[in-house]
Design a protein around this motif. Structure first.
Motif, PDB file in Angstrom:
ATOM      1  N   CYS A  17       0.854  -1.192   0.000  1.00  0.00           N
ATOM      2  CA  CYS A  17       0.000   0.000   0.000  1.00  0.00           C
ATOM      3  C   CYS A  17       0.888   1.240   0.000  1.00  0.00           C
ATOM      4  CB  CYS A  17      -0.909   0.002   1.218  1.00  0.00           C
ATOM      5  SG  CYS A  17      -2.079  -1.358   1.216  1.00  0.00           S
ATOM      6  N   CYS A  18       0.733   2.068  -1.021  1.00  0.00           N
ATOM      7  CA  CYS A  18       1.459   3.336  -1.143  1.00  0.00           C
ATOM      8  C   CYS A  18       0.444   4.423  -1.427  1.00  0.00           C
ATOM      9  CB  CYS A  18       2.483   3.289  -2.275  1.00  0.00           C
ATOM     10  SG  CYS A  18       3.810   2.117  -2.051  1.00  0.00           S
ATOM     11  N   GLU A  20      -2.792   6.136  -1.861  1.00  0.00           N
ATOM     12  CA  GLU A  20      -4.140   5.594  -2.067  1.00  0.00           C
ATOM     13  C   GLU A  20      -4.163   4.372  -2.983  1.00  0.00           C
ATOM     14  OE1 GLU A  20      -3.494   8.415  -5.431  1.00  0.00           O
ATOM     15  OE2 GLU A  20      -3.230   8.647  -3.291  1.00  0.00           O
ATOM     16  N   LYS A  21      -2.982   3.769  -3.233  1.00  0.00           N
ATOM     17  CA  LYS A  21      -2.911   2.646  -4.161  1.00  0.00           C
ATOM     18  C   LYS A  21      -2.431   1.376  -3.465  1.00  0.00           C
ATOM     19  CE  LYS A  21      -2.158   5.726  -7.997  1.00  0.00           C
ATOM     20  NZ  LYS A  21      -1.198   6.311  -8.908  1.00  0.00           N
ATOM     21  N   ALA A  22      -2.978   0.253  -3.926  1.00  0.00           N
ATOM     22  CA  ALA A  22      -2.564  -1.068  -3.444  1.00  0.00           C
ATOM     23  C   ALA A  22      -2.018  -1.844  -4.637  1.00  0.00           C
ATOM     24  CB  ALA A  22      -3.744  -1.802  -2.823  1.00  0.00           C
ATOM     25  N   CYS A  37      -7.515   3.022  -4.614  1.00  0.00           N
ATOM     26  CA  CYS A  37      -8.583   2.896  -3.616  1.00  0.00           C
ATOM     27  C   CYS A  37      -9.609   4.025  -3.688  1.00  0.00           C
ATOM     28  CB  CYS A  37      -7.994   2.817  -2.213  1.00  0.00           C
ATOM     29  SG  CYS A  37      -6.917   1.390  -1.980  1.00  0.00           S
TER      30      CYS A  37
END
Length: 167
Positions: A17-18, A20-22, A37
């Protein structure tokens, strides 16, 4: 819900997880999915490598690190650059069960493709203080990878010694 076009993919248990992205790594293809996300958009990245699939994924703040039975990879998403590190510590091997009666340890050179795709060697990976730590699922050792050099080292853990008999 995973869109139909990705529903046949098998993903490793690691998730990065970085912001708002997985990020999810595919176990049977050289694909990483990026899930936003906030927008629910999915972006697919394909790495063109000889070996297929990834067992782990983690992030060191700059690059993604992926592993399979034969190599550890550093992937710079922005540039697309991939570095492969194949010098595992002496004694590295992977266990598998070709039959229920017998279990063997096979050296890296002896892996057969069918076992790699079904059972990856490491269960998860973690970035900590400049190193990637790979924890065993079907291997006989914990491995620490230096993020700057790519050098791999065996991590001795007294209570977790394994050999062909104990596995």
């Amino acid at each position: 819900k995973i869109p139909k076009e990705y529903s046949s993919y098998k993903f490793c248990s690691d998730i990065v997880c970085c912001k708002e992205k997985a990020y999810f790594a595919c176990m049977d293809q050289n694909i990483i999915l990026e899930y936003n996300c906030k927008s629910s958009c999915i972006k697919k990245y394909e790495l063109y490598l000889e070996e297929k699939g990834f067992g782990t994924i983690c992030h060191d703040g700059n690059s993604f690190w992926l592993s399979n039975a034969k190599e550890v990879l550093r992937w710079e998403m922005e540039s697309g650059k991939v570095q492969c590190f194949k010098e595992f510590p002496k004694g590295y091997g992977m266990t598998f069960r070709p039959s229920l009666e017998k279990q063997e340890i096979v050296t890296c050179e002896g892996f057969s493709r069918q076992y790699i795709s079904d059972e990856m060697p490491f269960v998860f990976s973690v970035y900590w203080e400049g190193d990637i730590w790979l924890f065993p699922f079907r291997t006989n050792m914990i491995i620490r990878v230096n993020c700057e050099t790519g050098k791999m080292e065996f991590v001795y853990w007294p209570e977790e010694e394994e050999d062909a008999e104990s596995l």
